[in-house]
Write an enzyme that holds these catalytic residues in place. Structure first.
Site: not given
Length: 495
Positions: A290-293, A324
């Site tokens: 993902s692009g976050d946590d 990530t």
């Protein structure tokens, strides 16, 4: 590319390094050489290298020999009395035709069987375009092999709903927020599963609104369940969420397992799984990009979360792996104003990420973070393996109270190996509210430059068998007995 969620539970990292045979691979020989070199260095500096790293003893058949499970948080439901297909309601899976009203009509009909043994809606092979729809209680949504639910590209198919009371407004914009693609409120006994079917939010449209600064309301999640109990989410692929992917909020007894969650690594705020003001949550055997946590535990935002006082507790995150590049593998906060306690994160594999383990707080958050156990973590090419951060200056409005400071106590981190790290840990508490009782044992961070040093402020605790040597604030003999007793007697209630 879809990835098997169970990849990390089937083969120990030691066995993988051996190349799956009795003949050592070059990677194993390189690792062995590194371990020997570091061991020699530690002997010269009077530092003890953890024996479990040298021997590779994590469990001969995987990260955990007994493969414990918290899936018992979900109470199994009997087979549904009524089983129907979305085709029975006129659905068309051609990837073009809108099925928004079809899904809504089907579930309204199935709601009538809630007290008559429940109902199951099957989604067969095909590409089923739809806007948001609400689930019902005593219901199963089942995606057959080859089935894809695709999020509509029409903003009108994602209506605006009220903000969560523990946030006071949309997380990104003032006012309301877009509803999630699959939504539910006040539900019981719900199963969302299948034969590795896919739920694709087609989030690029939403990411571009964010990038272009033309977003008017907070983006919707791919799946959000509110005020719900006894939920199972399993055996599916979730991808391209507009915002956070799976968001159980004000829920209890939720099991999330055997999932693949994917988003482009630059897709903004596409967290994998975010349990929020929820209790008895089980997350296990998942792969996330993902692009976050990958996973972040939350409990409300500043004065709104404090007022609601709905904590997150009794949460287990186990056998999760992924990457990530901008955020953390597992995190606490930063929205933690309702309190977070009794969280266990173990048997994790994090690679190519900005941070491995991160706890985020701030002035104005209030609340507490207590009794967090993080155990048996391996990292590869993670820039900063451990980070406690503060001061994001991220508040819902001018009503936040700068005197509301969080209380942090009892953070237990053990059996961690990080290869090719580039930054030593940063542990930053808040003046007047130090992080207390930070306990670390058997933590080995390899790849750091000789000049790399831990950076600590407003923290206290104890470390044992940690390399490189931690900061002076974590070398207190006062905490040693309490810390070691906890780490040597880890017990988790799976009931």
């Amino acid at each position: 590319m879809y990835v098997n969620c169970k990849m990390d539970s089937e083969k120990s990292w030691f066995g993988a390094a051996m190349g799956g045979s009795t003949r050592p691979s070059w990677a194993f020989l390189l690792l062995l050489f590194t371990v020997i070199a570091v061991s020699f260095l530690q002997i010269r500096t009077k530092t003890v290298f953890p024996s479990w790293v040298v021997s590779g003893v994590v469990g001969e058949s995987g990260i955990s020999e007994e493969a414990p499970s918290c899936a018992g948080f979900f109470r199994a439901v009997p087979p549904r009395k009524v089983v129907m297909s979305i085709k029975d309601f006129g659905g068309v899976g051609d990837g073009v035709t809108s099925n928004t009203e079809t899904f809504r009509r089907a579930i309204r009909y199935m709601q009538s069987f809630g007290n008559k043994g429940g109902a199951q809606l099957n989604v067969p092979r095909g590409r089923w375009v739809t806007g948001s729809f609400n689930l019902t209680s005593n219901f199963t949504l089942f995606l057959e092999e080859g089935a894809e639910i695709l999020g509509s590209q029409d903003l009108k198919d994602w209506p605006i709903i009220e903000p969560l009371p523990s946030y006071g407004r949309g997380r990104e914009r003032l006012g309301g927020r877009h509803i999630s693609l699959i939504h539910g409120d006040a539900l019981t006994n719900v199963v969302i599963t299948g034969e590795n079917g896919t739920i694709d939010g087609q989030g690029k449209m939403w990411w571009e609104l964010w990038w272009n600064k033309t977003l008017e309301h907070t983006r919707g999640h791919l799946l959000e369940l509110k005020n719900s109990h006894n939920i199972l989410i399993s055996n599916l692929t979730f991808m391209n969420s507009p915002f956070w992917t799976i968001h159980p909020v004000y829920c209890s007894n939720v099991v999330i397992k055997d999932l693949t969650i994917l988003a482009p690594l630059n897709a903004p705020n596409t967290d994998g799984i975010d349990p929020d003001s929820s209790t008895s949550i089980c997350i296990e055997d998942c792969y996330i990009e993902s692009g976050d946590d990958l996973v972040a535990v939350k409990s409300g935002w500043d004065q709104y979360g404090i007022a609601m006082a709905r904590p997150s507790s009794n949460i287990i995150v186990r056998r999760v792996s992924g990457t990530t590049p901008t955020c953390s593998g597992v995190g606490i906060g930063s929205e933690m104003s309702g309190g977070i306690s009794n969280v266990t994160m173990e048997d994790l594999h994090i690679r190519d990420s900005a941070a491995g383990v991160r706890i985020k707080t701030d002035e104005g958050r209030g609340g507490y973070v207590v009794n967090i156990t993080i155990n048996n973590i391996r990292m590869e090419r993670v820039k900063m393996p451990i980070r406690f951060s503060r001061g994001s200056n991220d508040h819902p409005d001018d009503g936040w109270n700068p005197k509301a400071i969080p209380k942090i106590k009892g953070i237990f981190i053990s059996n961690v190996v990080s290869l090719n790290s580039t930054k030593a840990p940063h542990l930053e508490g808040i003046e007047g509210a130090p992080y207390e009782g930070i306990c670390m044992k058997n933590v080995t961070l390899l790849g750091l430059a000789p000049t790399a040093k831990w950076q600590c402020e407003f923290v206290s605790g104890f470390t044992d068998a940690v390399f490189p040597v931690s900061c002076p604030q974590l070398q207190s003999n006062v905490s040693s007995s309490w810390c070691l007793d906890h780490l040597q007697n880890l017990q988790i209630d799976y009931s």
